[in-house]
Design a protein around this motif. Structure first.
Motif, PDB file in Angstrom:
ATOM      1  N   ALA A 132       0.811  -1.215   0.000  1.00 54.62           N
ATOM      2  CA  ALA A 132       0.000   0.000   0.000  1.00 54.62           C
ATOM      3  C   ALA A 132       0.848   1.270   0.000  1.00 54.62           C
ATOM      4  N   GLY A 133       1.927   1.284   0.756  1.00 56.19           N
ATOM      5  CA  GLY A 133       2.774   2.467   0.811  1.00 56.19           C
ATOM      6  C   GLY A 133       3.392   2.814  -0.528  1.00 56.19           C
ATOM      7  N   GLU A 134       3.831   1.827  -1.242  1.00 63.08           N
ATOM      8  CA  GLU A 134       4.434   2.048  -2.555  1.00 63.08           C
ATOM      9  C   GLU A 134       3.421   2.568  -3.569  1.00 63.08           C
ATOM     10  N   ASN A 135       2.227   1.996  -3.547  1.00 63.57           N
ATOM     11  CA  ASN A 135       1.233   2.342  -4.557  1.00 63.57           C
ATOM     12  C   ASN A 135       0.539   3.667  -4.296  1.00 63.57           C
ATOM     13  N   SER A 136       0.231   3.951  -3.045  1.00 65.22           N
ATOM     14  CA  SER A 136      -0.585   5.134  -2.755  1.00 65.22           C
ATOM     15  C   SER A 136       0.201   6.281  -2.137  1.00 65.22           C
ATOM     16  N   GLY A 137       1.343   6.007  -1.561  1.00 63.90           N
ATOM     17  CA  GLY A 137       2.102   7.049  -0.887  1.00 63.90           C
ATOM     18  C   GLY A 137       1.545   7.392   0.486  1.00 63.90           C
ATOM     19  N   ALA A 138       0.583   6.624   0.962  1.00 62.72           N
ATOM     20  CA  ALA A 138      -0.035   6.881   2.262  1.00 62.72           C
ATOM     21  C   ALA A 138       0.921   6.492   3.382  1.00 62.72           C
ATOM     22  N   SER A 139       0.734   7.114   4.536  1.00 63.17           N
ATOM     23  CA  SER A 139       1.544   6.778   5.693  1.00 63.17           C
ATOM     24  C   SER A 139       0.688   6.047   6.718  1.00 63.17           C
ATOM     25  N   PRO A 184      -0.766   8.693  11.152  1.00 61.18           N
ATOM     26  CA  PRO A 184      -1.475   9.898  10.711  1.00 61.18           C
ATOM     27  C   PRO A 184      -0.734  11.197  11.021  1.00 61.18           C
ATOM     28  N   VAL A 185       0.060  11.222  12.075  1.00 60.88           N
ATOM     29  CA  VAL A 185       0.766  12.453  12.428  1.00 60.88           C
ATOM     30  C   VAL A 185       1.806  12.816  11.374  1.00 60.88           C
ATOM     31  N   ARG A 186       2.387  11.800  10.735  1.00 59.93           N
ATOM     32  CA  ARG A 186       3.359  12.085   9.666  1.00 59.93           C
ATOM     33  C   ARG A 186       2.696  12.712   8.460  1.00 59.93           C
ATOM     34  N   THR A 187       1.399  12.562   8.319  1.00 59.96           N
ATOM     35  CA  THR A 187       0.668  13.197   7.236  1.00 59.96           C
ATOM     36  C   THR A 187       0.042  14.506   7.692  1.00 59.96           C
ATOM     37  N   LEU A 188      -0.523  14.520   8.887  1.00 61.67           N
ATOM     38  CA  LEU A 188      -1.216  15.709   9.379  1.00 61.67           C
ATOM     39  C   LEU A 188      -0.257  16.872   9.630  1.00 61.67           C
TER      40      LEU A 188
END
Length: 77
Positions: A21-28, A31-35
Motif C-alpha cells: 500500500a505504501g508504494e502504490n498510494s504514498g499513504a503513511s 497519521p501524524v506524519r501526514t497531518l
C-alpha cells in the motif's frame, strides 16, 4: 487462543501495508506524519481520511466484538 496469534496478525498487516500500500498510494501508517506537514503547508485536501478512518475503524471493531460476545464467545481467562 485468539490472542496468542495477535502479534503475527499485526506484524503481517504492517508488513503488507509497507510493502504494497505504501508504494502504490504514498499513504503513511502514522497519521501524524501526514497531518503535521499538511497543516504546516496549509494543504487540507485529503486530511479528512486521516481524521475519520481511525474513528470508523474503532467503531467497526467494537461492533464486531459485541457481536462475538453476544454469540457466547469468551475472551481471556
Amino acid at each position: 487462543m485468539l490472542f496468542l496469534h495477535a502479534g503475527i496478525a499485526v506484524g503481517a498487516t504492517v508488513m503488507l501495508n509497507v510493502l504494497i500500500a505504501g508504494e502504490n498510494s504514498g499513504a503513511s501508517m502514522n497519521p501524524v506524519r501526514t497531518l503535521g506537514p499538511a497543516i504546516a503547508a496549509d494543504n487540507y485536501q485529503a486530511i479528512w481520511v486521516y481524521l475519520t478512518a481511525p474513528v470508523l475503524g474503532a467503531l467497526c471493531g467494537a461492533n464486531c466484538l459485541k457481536l462475538r460476545i453476544k454469540k457466547g464467545h469468551q475472551y481471556g481467562a
